[in-house]
Design a protein around this motif. Structure first.
Motif, short mmCIF file in Angstrom:
data_model
loop_
_atom_site.label_atom_id
_atom_site.label_comp_id
_atom_site.label_asym_id
_atom_site.label_seq_id
_atom_site.Cartn_x
_atom_site.Cartn_y
_atom_site.Cartn_z
N LEU A 299 0.89 -1.15 0.00
CA LEU A 299 0.00 0.00 0.00
C LEU A 299 0.93 1.20 0.00
O LEU A 299 1.89 1.22 0.77
CB LEU A 299 -0.85 0.00 1.27
CG LEU A 299 -1.71 -1.25 1.50
CD1 LEU A 299 -2.05 -1.40 2.98
CD2 LEU A 299 -2.97 -1.17 0.66
N LEU A 300 0.67 2.18 -0.84
CA LEU A 300 1.58 3.31 -0.94
C LEU A 300 0.99 4.53 -0.24
O LEU A 300 -0.10 4.99 -0.61
CB LEU A 300 1.86 3.63 -2.41
CG LEU A 300 2.58 2.51 -3.18
CD1 LEU A 300 2.60 2.82 -4.66
CD2 LEU A 300 3.99 2.33 -2.66
N ALA A 301 1.70 5.02 0.76
CA ALA A 301 1.29 6.23 1.47
C ALA A 301 2.14 7.37 0.92
O ALA A 301 3.30 7.53 1.30
CB ALA A 301 1.50 6.06 2.97
N ILE A 302 1.56 8.13 0.01
CA ILE A 302 2.32 9.13 -0.75
C ILE A 302 2.06 10.53 -0.18
O ILE A 302 0.90 10.92 0.03
CB ILE A 302 1.91 9.10 -2.24
CG1 ILE A 302 2.16 7.70 -2.83
CG2 ILE A 302 2.65 10.16 -3.04
CD1 ILE A 302 1.49 7.48 -4.18
N THR A 303 3.13 11.27 0.05
CA THR A 303 3.00 12.66 0.47
C THR A 303 3.60 13.56 -0.60
O THR A 303 4.74 13.35 -1.02
CB THR A 303 3.73 12.91 1.81
OG1 THR A 303 3.22 11.99 2.79
CG2 THR A 303 3.51 14.33 2.31
N LEU A 304 2.81 14.52 -1.07
CA LEU A 304 3.32 15.47 -2.07
C LEU A 304 3.95 16.65 -1.35
O LEU A 304 3.35 17.21 -0.42
CB LEU A 304 2.17 15.96 -2.97
CG LEU A 304 1.29 14.90 -3.63
CD1 LEU A 304 0.32 15.59 -4.60
CD2 LEU A 304 2.12 13.87 -4.36
N ARG A 305 5.14 17.02 -1.79
CA ARG A 305 5.86 18.14 -1.18
C ARG A 305 6.22 19.14 -2.26
O ARG A 305 6.54 18.76 -3.38
CB ARG A 305 7.14 17.67 -0.49
CG ARG A 305 6.89 16.87 0.76
CD ARG A 305 6.46 17.79 1.91
NE ARG A 305 6.13 17.02 3.10
CZ ARG A 305 5.35 17.46 4.07
NH1 ARG A 305 4.81 18.67 3.98
NH2 ARG A 305 5.10 16.74 5.12
N ARG A 306 6.20 20.40 -1.86
CA ARG A 306 6.59 21.46 -2.78
C ARG A 306 8.10 21.63 -2.69
O ARG A 306 8.64 21.87 -1.60
CB ARG A 306 5.87 22.73 -2.36
CG ARG A 306 5.97 23.89 -3.30
CD ARG A 306 5.00 24.94 -2.80
NE ARG A 306 5.41 26.27 -3.15
CZ ARG A 306 4.98 26.91 -4.24
NH1 ARG A 306 4.14 26.32 -5.06
NH2 ARG A 306 5.37 28.16 -4.49
N ALA A 307 8.78 21.48 -3.82
CA ALA A 307 10.24 21.63 -3.82
C ALA A 307 10.59 23.11 -3.72
O ALA A 307 9.88 23.96 -4.24
CB ALA A 307 10.80 21.05 -5.11
N ALA A 308 11.69 23.37 -3.02
CA ALA A 308 12.13 24.76 -2.90
C ALA A 308 12.47 25.29 -4.29
O ALA A 308 13.07 24.59 -5.11
CB ALA A 308 13.35 24.82 -1.99
N ALA A 309 12.09 26.53 -4.57
CA ALA A 309 12.34 27.12 -5.90
C ALA A 309 13.82 27.38 -6.09
O ALA A 309 14.55 27.62 -5.14
CB ALA A 309 11.55 28.40 -6.04
#
Ligand code: FE2
Length: 329
Positions: free
Chosen positions: A319-329
């Motif tokens: 089961l995949l527990a995915i967290t989306l993160r904003r990469a630093a610009a």
């Protein structure tokens, strides 16, 4: 909170068929008529040609022979234990274009439960996820193993799975090549927003994230799946496709994250994970794990269930527990 839209572009009028003036074209009805016909005729359409359903029955025969061999040498129970030993895999992905409001957005990705293949799997999954809440749960198909026949028992197990998983914004799902077009209505009745070449848009203030889902393209490819992906540049897009076989189109369309399954990571592999079969003709390099194609990230889940026989060797259900993160610009 959520807007949704049905992708109806690409649905063409059949020759000799005239719609009454002003009649709305219901994309779902046209899709269902076509899918039902293909399912019943045992037809398979793929983007670049390929094997027909007879291939699956030949595979099934070989798997049953393999099962007989495993039982004879006392390894069958070990394979079953391997298959039941599912893991929750934590995955954090960084995107430069992720809207700020969706930094930390969580997706539980479940693929290929094949609920008729491993009795009680839904309870095992619910146990593994106890105490956790995700923003959304994404289901990428193959809820059963059989290609035809009754769906009631599988839908009952799926309803239990849905009831036992906590989400803030609900469930979205697509069909796999083992699924039946008649599953859409009961799945929607249990609260799963089915994406049949359609999308759902999540809004947080002015920020938007959309999930685009296509019909299965392993057996039931139509141009409608390509047209659904055309909307990808309208917002940060996550695509749900049963198999990795649309990786190139999705990447060209501007999809940021492609979630799929179908391959079971090989399910029965040689030592060190060397696969005997990859179950896809195109996108073979993406048949398991995390990958990148152009600027698009992708994950091909090993699936949580098993197909054909309920065993795994040198692969693990996940089961995949995915967290989306904003990469630093
Ligand atoms: Fe599949």
């Amino acid at each position: 909170m959520v807007q949704s839209g049905r992708a109806t572009r690409g649905i063409e009028q059949a020759p000799g068929f005239t719609l009454p003036a002003g009649a709305p074209i219901d994309g779902r009805q046209m899709w269902a008529a076509n899918r039902f016909w293909m399912e019943n005729q045992n037809l398979v359409t793929k983007r670049y040609g390929g094997k027909r359903k007879q291939y699956w029955y030949a595979m099934l025969f070989m798997m049953k022979a393999f099962e007989w061999g495993l039982r004879r040498c006392g390894q069958y129970e070990r394979g079953v234990r391997n298959a039941e030993d599912i893991v929750v895999r934590e995955v954090e992905l960084r995107f430069a274009r992720l809207p700020a409001a969706f930094d930390g957005f969580t997706i539980l990705h479940i693929s290929d439960p094949h609920l008729d293949g491993m009795p009680g799997l839904e309870e095992r999954v619910v146990e593994r996820l106890a105490g956790r809440t995700f923003d959304v749960c994404a289901l990428t198909g193959d809820y059963r193993t059989e290609l035809h026949g009754p769906i009631r028992a599988v839908m009952k197990s799926l309803a239990r799975l849905v009831e036992g998983i906590a989400t803030r914004s609900g469930f979205v799902g697509v069909l796999g090549n083992h699924d039946d077009c008649h599953m859409v209505a009961p799945m929607e009745a249990m609260g799963i927003r089915m994406l049949i070449n359609e999308r759902i848009v999540f809004e947080r203030g002015d920020d938007r994230l959309q999930i685009i889902g296509t019909d299965d393209v392993h057996y039931y490819y139509t141009d409608q799946s390509l047209h659904a992906l055309e909307a990808a540049r309208e917002a940060f897009s996550v695509a749900l496709v049963h198999s990795p076989e649309l990786f190139d189109v999705a990447s060209d369309s501007g999809v940021e994250l492609y979630l799929c399954g179908h391959t079971h990571a090989g399910q029965v592999c040689l030592p060190f994970g060397v696969p005997l079969v990859r179950h896809v003709r195109i996108g073979q390099e993406y048949f398991r794990g995390q990958w990148q194609h152009g600027e698009m990230k992708g994950i091909t889940s090993a699936g949580v269930g098993t197909s054909g026989i309920p065993v795994r060797f040198n692969t693990r259900g996940e089961l995949l527990a995915i967290t989306l993160r904003r990469a630093a610009a």
